[in-house]
Write a protein that holds these residues in place. Structure first.
Motif, PDB file in Angstrom:
ATOM      1  N   ILE A 217      -0.740  25.992   2.039  1.00 50.03           N
ATOM      2  CA  ILE A 217      -2.111  26.255   1.569  1.00 50.03           C
ATOM      3  C   ILE A 217      -2.339  25.646   0.198  1.00 50.03           C
TER       4      ILE A 217
ATOM      5  N   ALA B  91      -4.128  28.057  -2.930  1.00 54.88           N
ATOM      6  CA  ALA B  91      -3.750  29.433  -2.564  1.00 54.88           C
ATOM      7  C   ALA B  91      -4.001  30.410  -3.709  1.00 54.88           C
TER       8      ALA B  91
ATOM      9  N   GLY C 256      -8.327  29.277  -0.466  1.00 53.88           N
ATOM     10  CA  GLY C 256      -6.929  29.340  -0.039  1.00 53.88           C
ATOM     11  C   GLY C 256      -6.349  30.731  -0.227  1.00 53.88           C
ATOM     12  N   GLY C 257      -6.798  31.435  -1.265  1.00 55.45           N
ATOM     13  CA  GLY C 257      -6.327  32.801  -1.509  1.00 55.45           C
ATOM     14  C   GLY C 257      -6.709  33.716  -0.359  1.00 55.45           C
TER      15      GLY C 257
ATOM     16  N   ALA D   9      -4.298  32.995   2.424  1.00 56.77           N
ATOM     17  CA  ALA D   9      -2.960  33.562   2.161  1.00 56.77           C
ATOM     18  C   ALA D   9      -2.978  35.079   2.379  1.00 56.77           C
TER      19      ALA D   9
ATOM     20  N   ALA E 227       2.741  32.171   5.137  1.00 57.90           N
ATOM     21  CA  ALA E 227       2.005  31.360   4.146  1.00 57.90           C
ATOM     22  C   ALA E 227       2.958  30.674   3.184  1.00 57.90           C
TER      23      ALA E 227
ATOM     24  N   ALA F 299       2.361  28.869  -0.314  1.00 56.06           N
ATOM     25  CA  ALA F 299       1.316  28.670  -1.323  1.00 56.06           C
ATOM     26  C   ALA F 299       1.682  27.502  -2.224  1.00 56.06           C
TER      27      ALA F 299
ATOM     28  N   LEU G  27       1.010  36.334  -4.928  1.00 56.46           N
ATOM     29  CA  LEU G  27       1.160  35.813  -3.561  1.00 56.46           C
ATOM     30  C   LEU G  27       2.602  35.966  -3.090  1.00 56.46           C
TER      31      LEU G  27
ATOM     32  N   ALA H 172       4.413  35.396   0.439  1.00 57.77           N
ATOM     33  CA  ALA H 172       4.226  33.945   0.552  1.00 57.77           C
ATOM     34  C   ALA H 172       5.378  33.218  -0.140  1.00 57.77           C
TER      35      ALA H 172
END
Ligand SMILES: NC(=O)c1ccc[n+]([C@@H]2O[C@H](COP(=O)([O-])OP(=O)(O)OC[C@H]3O[C@@H](n4cnc5c(N)ncnc54)[C@H](OP(=O)(O)O)[C@@H]3O)[C@@H](O)[C@H]2O)c1
Length: 315
Positions: free
Chosen positions: A8, A11, A16-17, A20, A33, A35, A48, A53
């Motif tokens: 992503i 992220a 993108g966040g 995620a 995910a 990131a 994240l 992630a």
């Protein structure tokens, strides 16, 4: 079963966040995910990582970092941030770099977060809005729309995701209602009585997750998403109810909006004019039922306000 990795871009940001967080919220969904960020030590990157992630250092200006970051991923979410540099040329280079890195890494499904190239309907010779930066009508739209070609040219399996105006702009982008000289709040939207497709920024990533889950049927397709299509008057009414004080619609013209003087006012003035003048095409490209099928939690403006109204500055 091994999880499919989604790499992503952005992220740590809004779009993108959301993706995620959607992956983290569905631990049995079969996806994980990854990131990509320039700042793996930032608070947002750490958040994240705490949600599961994998955090990997990468920069859109560095092809090799992207190729590495995309390697082993099933899918990649690609996005550019025009507002960090205000350069459509840079945005196009960053989009092409992402497309080529997806190709080099052999990614199976790419989502490119795009917008319309407005010059298709309003050529540079059309005087109804000024040409900006010599080659554009709405630079932050046109650069994304033109970049669709980079993904096609790279031959990567791409879904072109047409996003919408974030309602979060009322919090973060200075677009909330402002008091006039009489102290009364006005929500400025230079679109007359035409409808603006809007969305909770977080819902964009949730829709993207829906696209990755459904996979093949969306490859090669353009998918437009929005939470609601609302006029400025309707948004002002919802704001009045939510804030508990009257908010009127500040129905300035795009011509006036372009003179507001903040960085990007001319670009945004042209953008709102485009959305006003091509209301049926612009709304038509963003089918609410498609967005809701991808993301059953899709919020309406009123629902978004219920959660976020206290964060909207009104002074
Ligand atoms: N505001 C709206 O209403 C709206 C509506 C539709 C589309 N858009 C478009 O959305 C885009 C921005 O997306 P967003 O709102 O999700 O972003 P955002 O919340 O502003 O965050 C920017 C993200 O981009 C990443 N990024 C920027 N430059 C990078 C680079 N050189 N290398 C790696 N990552 C980089 C940042 O990552 P790190 O800092 O962690 O590296 C960060 O995660 C803009 O192009 C805008 O035109 C906005």
């Amino acid at each position: 079963m091994e999880k499919k990795i989604i790499a992503i871009i952005g992220a740590t940001g809004a779009q993108g966040g959301g993706l995620a967080r959607a992956i983290a919220a569905d631990p049995n969904g079969g996806f994980a995910a990854r990131a990509l960020t320039r700042k793996p030590d930032s608070d947002k990157a750490r958040e994240l990582a705490a949600k599961g992630a994998e955090v990997v250092a990468a920069d859109l200006d560095d092809f090799e970092s992207l190729r590495k970051g995309f390697t082993g991923a099933h899918g990649v979410f690609c996005v550019t941030n025009f507002w960090e540099h205000f350069s459509p040329e840079k945005e196009m280079v960053q989009a092409k770099t992402q497309a080529e890195a997806c190709k080099a890494a052999g990614v199976k499904h790419v989502i490119w977060s795009t917008l319309e190239d407005t010059r298709i309907r309003v050529p540079l010779s059309d005087a109804r809005m000024p040409t900006l930066k010599e080659k554009y009508k709405v630079p932050h739209f046109d650069a994304k729309g033109e970049s669709d070609n980079a993904f096609r040219a790279a031959g990567v399996p791409t879904t072109f995701l047409l996003t919408s105006f974030y309602w979060d702009n009322l919090i973060h982008f200075g677009m909330g209602p402002k008091p006039g000289p009489d102290g009364k709040l006005a929500f400025v939207l230079p679109m007359g009585d035409k409808k603006l497709p809007g969305i909770a920024a977080d819902d964009i990533g949730k829709c993207a997750y829906g696209i990755f889950k459904r996979g093949k049927e969306f490859i090669g397709k353009t998918v437009g998403i929005a939470g609601e299509h609302l006029t400025g008057a309707q948004m002002a009414e919802a704001l009045s109810k939510s804030l508990g004080r009257p908010v009127s619609h500040g129905a300035v013209t795009p011509e006036v909006y372009r003179t507001f003087g903040f960085p990007g006012a001319d670009d945004l003035g042209n953008m709102f004019q485009y959305k006003r003048d091509f209301e049926s095409e612009f709304c038509g490209a963003r089918d609410l039922s498609v967005a809701r099928a991808l993301n059953p939690e899709l919020q309406t403006f009123a629902q978004w306000l219920q959660v976020n109204q206290a964060r909207i500055p009104t002074s």
